[in-house]
Design an enzyme around this catalytic site. Structure first.
Site, PDB file in Angstrom:
ATOM      1  N   PRO A   1      -5.136  -2.624 -20.891  1.00 36.04           N
ATOM      2  CA  PRO A   1      -5.787  -2.002 -22.049  1.00 36.04           C
ATOM      3  C   PRO A   1      -7.236  -1.594 -21.828  1.00 36.04           C
ATOM      4  O   PRO A   1      -7.641  -0.488 -22.217  1.00 36.04           O
ATOM      5  CB  PRO A   1      -5.660  -3.081 -23.130  1.00 36.04           C
ATOM      6  CG  PRO A   1      -4.397  -3.801 -22.777  1.00 36.04           C
ATOM      7  CD  PRO A   1      -4.384  -3.843 -21.272  1.00 36.04           C
ATOM      8  N   ASN A   2      -8.046  -2.448 -21.207  1.00 37.83           N
ATOM      9  CA  ASN A   2      -9.458  -2.131 -21.037  1.00 37.83           C
ATOM     10  C   ASN A   2      -9.664  -0.905 -20.153  1.00 37.83           C
ATOM     11  O   ASN A   2     -10.514  -0.049 -20.433  1.00 37.83           O
ATOM     12  CB  ASN A   2     -10.194  -3.335 -20.439  1.00 37.83           C
ATOM     13  CG  ASN A   2     -11.690  -3.133 -20.409  1.00 37.83           C
ATOM     14  OD1 ASN A   2     -12.315  -2.979 -21.456  1.00 37.83           O
ATOM     15  ND2 ASN A   2     -12.272  -3.134 -19.224  1.00 37.83           N
TER      16      ASN A   2
ATOM     17  N   ASP B   1      -3.106  15.947 -19.637  1.00 35.07           N
ATOM     18  CA  ASP B   1      -1.810  15.308 -19.399  1.00 35.07           C
ATOM     19  C   ASP B   1      -1.925  14.397 -18.176  1.00 35.07           C
ATOM     20  O   ASP B   1      -1.395  14.686 -17.108  1.00 35.07           O
ATOM     21  CB  ASP B   1      -0.750  16.390 -19.186  1.00 35.07           C
ATOM     22  CG  ASP B   1       0.625  15.829 -18.903  1.00 35.07           C
ATOM     23  OD1 ASP B   1       0.902  14.702 -19.355  1.00 35.07           O
ATOM     24  OD2 ASP B   1       1.420  16.514 -18.227  1.00 35.07           O
TER      25      ASP B   1
ATOM     26  N   LYS C   1      -1.378  10.881 -18.421  1.00 35.74           N
ATOM     27  CA  LYS C   1      -0.387   9.797 -18.554  1.00 35.74           C
ATOM     28  C   LYS C   1      -0.944   8.431 -18.153  1.00 35.74           C
ATOM     29  O   LYS C   1      -0.369   7.720 -17.316  1.00 35.74           O
ATOM     30  CB  LYS C   1       0.855  10.123 -17.723  1.00 35.74           C
ATOM     31  CG  LYS C   1       1.562  11.414 -18.108  1.00 35.74           C
ATOM     32  CD  LYS C   1       2.804  11.632 -17.259  1.00 35.74           C
ATOM     33  CE  LYS C   1       3.552  12.900 -17.633  1.00 35.74           C
ATOM     34  NZ  LYS C   1       2.827  14.122 -17.204  1.00 35.74           N
ATOM     35  N   PHE C   2      -2.031   8.015 -18.778  1.00 38.08           N
ATOM     36  CA  PHE C   2      -2.642   6.735 -18.436  1.00 38.08           C
ATOM     37  C   PHE C   2      -1.662   5.581 -18.655  1.00 38.08           C
ATOM     38  O   PHE C   2      -0.979   5.497 -19.678  1.00 38.08           O
ATOM     39  CB  PHE C   2      -3.896   6.497 -19.265  1.00 38.08           C
ATOM     40  CG  PHE C   2      -5.017   7.467 -18.997  1.00 38.08           C
ATOM     41  CD1 PHE C   2      -5.227   7.998 -17.735  1.00 38.08           C
ATOM     42  CD2 PHE C   2      -5.880   7.839 -20.021  1.00 38.08           C
ATOM     43  CE1 PHE C   2      -6.263   8.871 -17.489  1.00 38.08           C
ATOM     44  CE2 PHE C   2      -6.928   8.713 -19.783  1.00 38.08           C
ATOM     45  CZ  PHE C   2      -7.123   9.237 -18.523  1.00 38.08           C
TER      46      PHE C   2
ATOM     47  N   ARG D   1      12.827  25.847 -21.746  1.00 36.55           N
ATOM     48  CA  ARG D   1      13.135  26.937 -20.828  1.00 36.55           C
ATOM     49  C   ARG D   1      13.740  28.107 -21.598  1.00 36.55           C
ATOM     50  O   ARG D   1      14.725  27.912 -22.320  1.00 36.55           O
ATOM     51  CB  ARG D   1      14.140  26.479 -19.752  1.00 36.55           C
ATOM     52  CG  ARG D   1      13.587  25.441 -18.775  1.00 36.55           C
ATOM     53  CD  ARG D   1      12.597  26.087 -17.824  1.00 36.55           C
ATOM     54  NE  ARG D   1      12.133  25.179 -16.787  1.00 36.55           N
ATOM     55  CZ  ARG D   1      11.068  24.401 -16.890  1.00 36.55           C
ATOM     56  NH1 ARG D   1      10.367  24.395 -18.010  1.00 36.55           N
ATOM     57  NH2 ARG D   1      10.691  23.639 -15.888  1.00 36.55           N
TER      58      ARG D   1
ATOM     59  N   THR E   1      11.120  13.886 -18.765  1.00 32.15           N
ATOM     60  CA  THR E   1      12.206  14.858 -18.894  1.00 32.15           C
ATOM     61  C   THR E   1      12.982  15.052 -17.601  1.00 32.15           C
ATOM     62  O   THR E   1      14.035  15.694 -17.604  1.00 32.15           O
ATOM     63  CB  THR E   1      11.667  16.208 -19.388  1.00 32.15           C
ATOM     64  OG1 THR E   1      10.616  16.644 -18.517  1.00 32.15           O
ATOM     65  CG2 THR E   1      11.139  16.109 -20.803  1.00 32.15           C
TER      66      THR E   1
END
Length: 252
Positions: A80-81, A73, A75-76, A199, A137
């Site tokens: 694009p390269n 996780d 989250k790049f 939760r 979230t």
């Protein structure tokens, strides 16, 4: 609404296969302790920014050496390269799932998806599931509008990014349980939905804003549930994981 066939298939999955335990820990020793205790109750472990920054690739290797599956996780979100190169590196590490930000745009998403599949094919191994992060979230409607500058409703923006991810060739998205139904309607029954913001009833919401219980999220059509503090910060993490698994098993 998710199709009956899809729901029946998800119910047949063992409860543990739907649970991704978030290893949001400061060092390798803490991660090892949780994996050793929780492996019987987790289908996958999430290695996020804190753990990966602290321990590096050793965090992934530790889980894999113990027979666990890894959701990277990270989250790049870059050109694009750069994202393609980072995604290839995660494939070489052996992760089972990884994510990139949908906000990076279609070209970035396409580059990431292509890189993952090309690298996996070159290594003669199954390609990891690649998913896109939609609206975090921790954000509600007010924050999305006033701080991020997006005027759409949260659900509308999530569905828009989910469609973009599907068009770019990704397998699914990360989204709060509140948007599951909109994503299913937009992207169909086979699209993977990984759901944080889960939760158990009565537990602390923490910094999550758009939440549901595990049973509610699965009934909406979630594919996987990411659960961290309700398990890992519980007085007895094993008992907490067992209780959540039992709740999942009751979903019809």
């Amino acid at each position: 609404m998710p199709t009956l066939m899809y729901l029946q298939e998800m119910i047949r999955m063992h409860a543990k296969d739907k649970i991704i335990v978030a290893l949001d820990v400061p060092d390798l020793a803490a991660g090892e302790k949780l994996v050793d205790r929780l492996s019987p109750y987790a289908g996958m472990f999430k290695v996020g920014l804190e753990f990966f920054t602290a321990a590096g690739p050793a965090a992934v290797r530790m889980v894999k050496e113990r027979g666990g599956r890894v959701f990277a996780d990270l989250k790049f979100h870059d050109i694009p390269n750069t994202v393609a190169g980072a995604a290839r590196a995660l494939v070489r590490l052996g992760v089972d799932m990884l994510n990139v930000h949908a906000a990076g745009g279609k070209a970035m998403l396409q580059a990431a998806a292509a890189a993952v599949r090309e690298e996996a094919a070159a290594l003669n191994r199954p390609a990891p599931v690649i998913i896109a992060v939609t609206v975090l979230t921790s954000l509600d409607r007010e924050a999305l509008r006033c701080e991020v500058g997006i005027e759409r409703e949260v659900e509308e923006q999530v569905a828009r990014w989910a469609l973009l991810a599907r068009e770019a060739g990704l397998d699914g998205v990360v989204a709060s349980p509140r948007e599951i139904r909109a994503i299913r309607e937009a992207c169909g029954p086979e699209f993977v939905i990984v759901t944080p913001g889960v939760r158990p009833a009565g537990s602390d919401r923490g910094d999550q804003r758009r939440v549901m219980t595990p049973a509610e999220a699965l009934r909406e059509g979630a594919s996987y549930l990411v659960i961290g503090r309700p398990i890992t910060a519980a007085p007895d993490p094993v008992a907490a994981a067992r209780a959540i698994a039992a709740e999942i098993e009751m979903v019809k």
